[in-house]
Write a protein that holds these residues in place. Sequence first.
Motif, short mmCIF file in Angstrom:
data_model
loop_
_atom_site.label_atom_id
_atom_site.label_comp_id
_atom_site.label_asym_id
_atom_site.label_seq_id
_atom_site.Cartn_x
_atom_site.Cartn_y
_atom_site.Cartn_z
N ALA A 85 -4.93 15.80 38.60
CA ALA A 85 -5.74 16.14 37.25
C ALA A 85 -6.98 17.20 37.41
CB ALA A 85 -6.33 14.87 36.51
N GLU A 86 -7.44 17.12 38.45
CA GLU A 86 -8.38 18.08 38.76
C GLU A 86 -8.02 19.36 38.99
OE1 GLU A 86 -11.42 14.94 40.96
OE2 GLU A 86 -10.64 16.55 42.15
N ALA A 87 -6.79 19.44 39.62
CA ALA A 87 -6.24 20.74 39.86
C ALA A 87 -5.78 21.39 38.66
CB ALA A 87 -4.82 20.70 40.80
N LEU A 88 -5.31 20.64 37.51
CA LEU A 88 -4.98 20.99 36.08
C LEU A 88 -6.29 21.08 35.21
CD1 LEU A 88 -1.81 18.82 35.68
CD2 LEU A 88 -1.93 21.27 36.41
N ASN A 89 -7.49 20.50 35.99
CA ASN A 89 -8.47 20.80 35.02
C ASN A 89 -8.54 19.88 33.75
OD1 ASN A 89 -11.27 21.50 34.72
ND2 ASN A 89 -10.83 23.20 33.20
N VAL A 90 -8.16 18.50 34.23
CA VAL A 90 -7.86 17.40 33.05
C VAL A 90 -8.48 16.26 33.44
CG1 VAL A 90 -5.88 18.68 31.76
CG2 VAL A 90 -5.49 17.04 33.65
N THR A 91 -8.61 15.27 32.64
CA THR A 91 -9.05 13.90 33.21
C THR A 91 -8.03 12.83 33.10
OG1 THR A 91 -11.18 14.23 32.03
CG2 THR A 91 -10.64 12.05 32.53
N PHE A 92 -8.01 12.37 34.46
CA PHE A 92 -7.08 11.41 34.70
C PHE A 92 -7.56 9.88 34.09
CE2 PHE A 92 -3.85 8.79 36.46
CZ PHE A 92 -4.46 7.58 37.18
N THR A 93 -6.68 9.45 33.26
CA THR A 93 -6.98 8.03 32.92
C THR A 93 -5.56 7.07 33.08
OG1 THR A 93 -6.30 8.57 30.74
CG2 THR A 93 -8.75 8.56 31.34
N TRP A 94 -6.02 5.77 33.54
CA TRP A 94 -4.50 4.98 33.69
C TRP A 94 -4.04 4.52 32.42
CZ3 TRP A 94 -2.55 3.38 38.07
CH2 TRP A 94 -3.14 3.24 39.44
N THR A 95 -2.80 4.76 32.39
CA THR A 95 -1.79 4.38 31.15
C THR A 95 -0.96 3.36 31.45
OG1 THR A 95 -0.26 6.01 31.57
CG2 THR A 95 -2.48 6.83 30.31
N THR A 96 -0.07 3.15 30.57
CA THR A 96 0.96 2.11 30.64
C THR A 96 1.99 2.72 31.57
OG1 THR A 96 0.58 1.23 28.48
CG2 THR A 96 2.86 0.61 29.46
N LEU A 97 2.23 4.12 31.43
CA LEU A 97 3.24 4.69 32.50
C LEU A 97 2.61 4.85 33.59
CD1 LEU A 97 5.52 6.84 32.43
CD2 LEU A 97 3.90 8.52 32.36
N HIS A 98 1.50 4.98 33.95
CA HIS A 98 0.73 4.76 35.58
C HIS A 98 1.06 3.28 35.94
CE1 HIS A 98 -1.28 8.19 33.92
NE2 HIS A 98 -0.90 8.80 35.01
N ARG A 99 0.78 2.40 35.12
CA ARG A 99 0.61 0.84 35.47
C ARG A 99 2.25 0.48 35.78
NH1 ARG A 99 -2.75 0.66 31.36
NH2 ARG A 99 -4.93 0.45 32.04
N ASP A 100 3.25 1.08 34.98
CA ASP A 100 4.78 0.85 34.96
C ASP A 100 5.08 1.35 36.39
OD1 ASP A 100 5.57 0.96 31.63
OD2 ASP A 100 4.83 -0.68 32.66
N ALA A 101 4.61 2.46 36.76
CA ALA A 101 5.02 3.37 37.94
C ALA A 101 4.62 2.37 39.00
CB ALA A 101 4.55 4.66 38.11
N ILE A 102 3.40 1.93 39.08
CA ILE A 102 2.73 0.97 40.32
C ILE A 102 3.77 -0.32 40.25
CG2 ILE A 102 0.83 -0.20 41.16
CD1 ILE A 102 0.81 2.63 41.76
#
Length: 102
Positions: A85-102
Amino acid sequence: MPGDPDEIARRVAAVLEDAWQRLAAQQLAVLSQFADDPRTQHIAATLEEFKQAIRVFFQRVDQEAQQFVQRQLPHLYAAGAQFAAEALNVTFTWTTLHRDAI
């Protein structure tokens, strides 16, 4: 609990190496018993001991892998996502997609 990825990797490797060394030692003991005393009953008992050593090995490996996934993987995933996210200059926030990946 978050931690240094290199230290975590060294710890996991040490646990797995210890488990492997125990299994290898038991295998050597089994082979030595066959060379010294090839009686059928004794061989069967020795093989049962070796099978038990294999079960213990797999239990230790499974336990370590499960602990890694439960304790470290979410932290490492978040750190990687934050870096991206930092490399893309955006903010990272946990989403359902991230939780499902974990």
